[in-house]
Design a protein around this motif. Sequence first.
Motif, PDB file in Angstrom:
ATOM      1  N   ALA A  96      -3.763  -8.753  11.343  1.00 45.35           N
ATOM      2  CA  ALA A  96      -5.196  -8.944  11.167  1.00 45.35           C
ATOM      3  C   ALA A  96      -5.998  -8.930  12.445  1.00 45.35           C
ATOM      4  O   ALA A  96      -7.044  -8.472  12.480  1.00 45.35           O
ATOM      5  N   ASP A  97      -5.352  -9.466  13.598  1.00 44.84           N
ATOM      6  CA  ASP A  97      -6.120  -9.325  14.960  1.00 44.84           C
ATOM      7  C   ASP A  97      -6.442  -7.909  15.498  1.00 44.84           C
ATOM      8  O   ASP A  97      -7.016  -7.546  16.576  1.00 44.84           O
ATOM      9  N   LEU A  98      -5.589  -7.044  15.058  1.00 46.72           N
ATOM     10  CA  LEU A  98      -5.593  -5.535  15.305  1.00 46.72           C
ATOM     11  C   LEU A  98      -6.926  -4.649  14.632  1.00 46.72           C
ATOM     12  O   LEU A  98      -6.977  -3.617  14.866  1.00 46.72           O
ATOM     13  N   ASN A  99      -7.301  -5.422  13.526  1.00 50.50           N
ATOM     14  CA  ASN A  99      -8.164  -4.685  12.861  1.00 50.50           C
ATOM     15  C   ASN A  99      -7.755  -3.512  12.139  1.00 50.50           C
ATOM     16  O   ASN A  99      -8.504  -2.365  11.996  1.00 50.50           O
ATOM     17  N   VAL A 100      -6.496  -3.400  11.829  1.00 50.47           N
ATOM     18  CA  VAL A 100      -5.883  -2.145  11.228  1.00 50.47           C
ATOM     19  C   VAL A 100      -6.386  -2.269   9.653  1.00 50.47           C
ATOM     20  O   VAL A 100      -6.033  -3.156   9.126  1.00 50.47           O
ATOM     21  N   ARG A 101      -6.928  -1.071   8.989  1.00 54.88           N
ATOM     22  CA  ARG A 101      -7.221  -1.150   7.932  1.00 54.88           C
ATOM     23  C   ARG A 101      -5.598  -0.939   6.995  1.00 54.88           C
ATOM     24  O   ARG A 101      -4.884  -0.192   7.244  1.00 54.88           O
ATOM     25  N   THR A 102      -5.667  -1.840   5.769  1.00 50.51           N
ATOM     26  CA  THR A 102      -4.613  -2.106   5.157  1.00 50.51           C
ATOM     27  C   THR A 102      -4.899  -1.856   3.773  1.00 50.51           C
ATOM     28  O   THR A 102      -5.741  -2.318   3.281  1.00 50.51           O
ATOM     29  N   LEU A 103      -3.931  -1.333   3.155  1.00 50.46           N
ATOM     30  CA  LEU A 103      -3.839  -1.112   1.485  1.00 50.46           C
ATOM     31  C   LEU A 103      -2.271  -1.510   1.102  1.00 50.46           C
ATOM     32  O   LEU A 103      -1.499  -1.438   1.823  1.00 50.46           O
ATOM     33  N   VAL A 104      -2.409  -2.152  -0.043  1.00 49.23           N
ATOM     34  CA  VAL A 104      -1.422  -2.626  -0.840  1.00 49.23           C
ATOM     35  C   VAL A 104      -0.984  -1.884  -2.131  1.00 49.23           C
ATOM     36  O   VAL A 104      -1.987  -1.827  -2.860  1.00 49.23           O
ATOM     37  N   THR A 105      -0.042  -1.478  -2.264  1.00 53.88           N
ATOM     38  CA  THR A 105       0.346  -0.654  -3.709  1.00 53.88           C
ATOM     39  C   THR A 105       1.517  -1.164  -4.250  1.00 53.88           C
ATOM     40  O   THR A 105       2.351  -1.821  -3.547  1.00 53.88           O
ATOM     41  N   SER A 106       1.786  -0.682  -5.387  1.00 53.42           N
ATOM     42  CA  SER A 106       2.751  -1.151  -6.261  1.00 53.42           C
ATOM     43  C   SER A 106       2.835  -0.020  -7.456  1.00 53.42           C
ATOM     44  O   SER A 106       1.862   0.752  -7.655  1.00 53.42           O
ATOM     45  N   VAL A 107       4.073   0.209  -7.826  1.00 60.14           N
ATOM     46  CA  VAL A 107       4.193   1.488  -8.976  1.00 60.14           C
ATOM     47  C   VAL A 107       3.528   0.907 -10.361  1.00 60.14           C
ATOM     48  O   VAL A 107       3.140   2.044 -11.158  1.00 60.14           O
ATOM     49  N   ASP A 108       3.139  -0.199 -10.636  1.00 63.51           N
ATOM     50  CA  ASP A 108       2.236  -0.368 -11.701  1.00 63.51           C
ATOM     51  C   ASP A 108       0.767  -0.522 -11.674  1.00 63.51           C
ATOM     52  O   ASP A 108       0.034  -0.906 -12.296  1.00 63.51           O
ATOM     53  N   GLN A 109       0.467  -0.318 -10.383  1.00 62.19           N
ATOM     54  CA  GLN A 109      -0.815  -0.276 -10.067  1.00 62.19           C
ATOM     55  C   GLN A 109      -1.683   1.174  -9.771  1.00 62.19           C
ATOM     56  O   GLN A 109      -0.995   1.934  -9.171  1.00 62.19           O
ATOM     57  N   PRO A 110      -3.060   1.316 -10.264  1.00 63.28           N
ATOM     58  CA  PRO A 110      -3.316   2.767  -9.835  1.00 63.28           C
ATOM     59  C   PRO A 110      -3.907   3.047  -8.292  1.00 63.28           C
ATOM     60  O   PRO A 110      -3.703   2.121  -7.705  1.00 63.28           O
ATOM     61  N   LEU A 111      -3.969   4.100  -7.979  1.00 63.88           N
ATOM     62  CA  LEU A 111      -4.046   4.287  -6.547  1.00 63.88           C
ATOM     63  C   LEU A 111      -5.547   4.809  -6.112  1.00 63.88           C
ATOM     64  O   LEU A 111      -5.773   5.642  -5.123  1.00 63.88           O
ATOM     65  N   ASP A 112      -6.409   4.354  -6.771  1.00 62.43           N
ATOM     66  CA  ASP A 112      -8.019   4.567  -6.574  1.00 62.43           C
ATOM     67  C   ASP A 112      -8.411   4.411  -5.362  1.00 62.43           C
ATOM     68  O   ASP A 112      -9.197   5.208  -4.913  1.00 62.43           O
ATOM     69  N   GLU A 113      -8.057   3.139  -4.749  1.00 59.72           N
ATOM     70  CA  GLU A 113      -8.578   2.876  -3.311  1.00 59.72           C
ATOM     71  C   GLU A 113      -7.994   3.903  -2.425  1.00 59.72           C
ATOM     72  O   GLU A 113      -8.673   4.481  -1.495  1.00 59.72           O
ATOM     73  N   LEU A 114      -6.842   4.186  -2.334  1.00 60.91           N
ATOM     74  CA  LEU A 114      -5.982   5.070  -1.549  1.00 60.91           C
ATOM     75  C   LEU A 114      -6.585   6.513  -1.753  1.00 60.91           C
ATOM     76  O   LEU A 114      -6.855   7.411  -0.759  1.00 60.91           O
ATOM     77  N   THR A 115      -6.704   7.078  -2.979  1.00 53.03           N
ATOM     78  CA  THR A 115      -7.280   8.460  -3.448  1.00 53.03           C
ATOM     79  C   THR A 115      -8.543   8.516  -2.630  1.00 53.03           C
ATOM     80  O   THR A 115      -8.942   9.484  -2.105  1.00 53.03           O
ATOM     81  N   GLU A 116      -9.490   7.396  -2.785  1.00 56.89           N
ATOM     82  CA  GLU A 116     -10.861   7.590  -2.179  1.00 56.89           C
ATOM     83  C   GLU A 116     -10.711   7.640  -0.721  1.00 56.89           C
ATOM     84  O   GLU A 116     -11.545   8.487  -0.099  1.00 56.89           O
ATOM     85  N   LEU A 117      -9.893   6.922   0.038  1.00 60.16           N
ATOM     86  CA  LEU A 117      -9.462   6.927   1.407  1.00 60.16           C
ATOM     87  C   LEU A 117      -9.268   8.554   1.973  1.00 60.16           C
ATOM     88  O   LEU A 117      -9.626   8.766   3.231  1.00 60.16           O
ATOM     89  N   LEU A 118      -8.482   9.109   1.278  1.00 56.43           N
ATOM     90  CA  LEU A 118      -7.663  10.506   1.547  1.00 56.43           C
ATOM     91  C   LEU A 118      -8.780  11.346   1.422  1.00 56.43           C
ATOM     92  O   LEU A 118      -8.609  12.602   1.809  1.00 56.43           O
ATOM     93  N   ALA A 119      -9.671  11.159   0.378  1.00 57.66           N
ATOM     94  CA  ALA A 119     -10.462  12.719  -0.057  1.00 57.66           C
ATOM     95  C   ALA A 119     -11.078  13.148   0.937  1.00 57.66           C
ATOM     96  O   ALA A 119     -11.872  12.531   1.699  1.00 57.66           O
TER      97      ALA A 119
END
Length: 338
Positions: free
Chosen positions: A174-197
Motif C-alpha cells: 500500500a505504501d508504494l502506491n503500486v496499482r493492483t488488480l485482483v483476478t480469479s478464473v470465475d471473474q471477467p477481466l474488464d478492468e485489466l483489459t481497459e488498463l492494457l488497451a
Amino acid sequence: MRDWTRLDESDVRVRPGRGSRPRSKRRPRHEDAVTAMVTAVDRGRWTCAIDGDPGRRVVAMRARELGRTPIVVGDSVALVGDISGKPGTLARIVRVHDRRSVLRRTADDTDPYERVVVANAEQLLIVTALADPPPRTGFIDRCLVACYTGGLEPVLCLTKADLASPDQVLEYYADLNVRTLVTSVDQPLDELTELLAGRVTALVGHSGVGKSTLVNRLVPDADLATGEVSAIGKGRHTSVAAVALPLPGDAGGWVVDTPGVRSFGLAHVTADDIVLAFEEFAEAAEHCPPNCGHLGPPADPDCALDALVGEGAVPAVRLGSLRRLLASRTGSDAVAGQ
C-alpha cells in the motif's frame, strides 16, 4: 649470387594483398526504410510488425553493418528490402532506434552480464498467485526495482483470488502506491483489459502463477500452453521465449509474454538507481556519504534519508518500503526500522 645487404626500397616490389584498399566509412542512409516493432525472435530471425500493425508482419534478418547489436522483442527498428511478408522472403534490420524503456535482469546477483528482456514496454504486469504457489514478495520487490530503474510503470496482478484473500499482499504494498488488480478464473477481466488497451505491456511472473492462462484469456488466439503446478509448488516453464501478442479490439495494444522465471538478478542496479526513481528522496540522497547504500543504521548510519522522516517531510512507512526494495537488490532481509 645477389648481395641482399645492398638492396634498398626501390629493389623491392610489394604485391598488394586482398583487402589492402582502404574501406570507406560512408554507409547507406536507408532513407526509404520503414519503421517496425519486433514481436518475436527465433534463431537469428526477427518477426516485425510494420508501423506496429499486427496485420503487416514480416520476417527480417540483422544487417551486417549492425554487427552483434542486440535486438529484442519490443525494439523499434528500421527495415529495408523485401517487406512484402510473403513466405520465404526476408527484410533487413538496418537500425535499432533508441529505447524508451527497458526491462532487464541478470541471471543472479553475481552475474555481471545484463540481459534486456523487453524494450519499449510502457508498463510491467507483475503476475503473482495468491495461492498454489504462494506469493513471493521478494520476487515482486525485485520486479518493482526493475520497473523503477528501467522506466516502466508497475502493475501488480494478483491471480487465483478464488483460493486465498488478497488483503495481506495489498496491505504490504500500500505504501508504494503500486496499482493492483485482483483476478480469479470465475471473474471477467474488464478492468485489466481497459488498463492494457492501446499500450505495450510486458508480463512477468514465476512459473505456475497463471500468467499464460491470463494471456490466453486476454488474447484467445494466443494458443499458449498452460502448465500445471508441480507438487513441490514450483511451476513448469510453459513460455520459452518472449513474444508480443496483439490485443483484440479497436483500441489495440500489445501484451509481451515473457518466459517464467525463478530468479530475477539485479547485479546491474545500484542503490542510487533505485532512490532516483523516488522524487521525494532523490535530492536528500545527494547529501549522503560516498557509497551509501541508503539502508540506514547500522549498515548506513549517516544516511541523509533518515532526516526526511525526522523532519516529518516523508512518512516513515514510505521510507521503510523504499528500504525494503533496496534490501531486495542485495538479497538481504534486514531492513532498518522493520
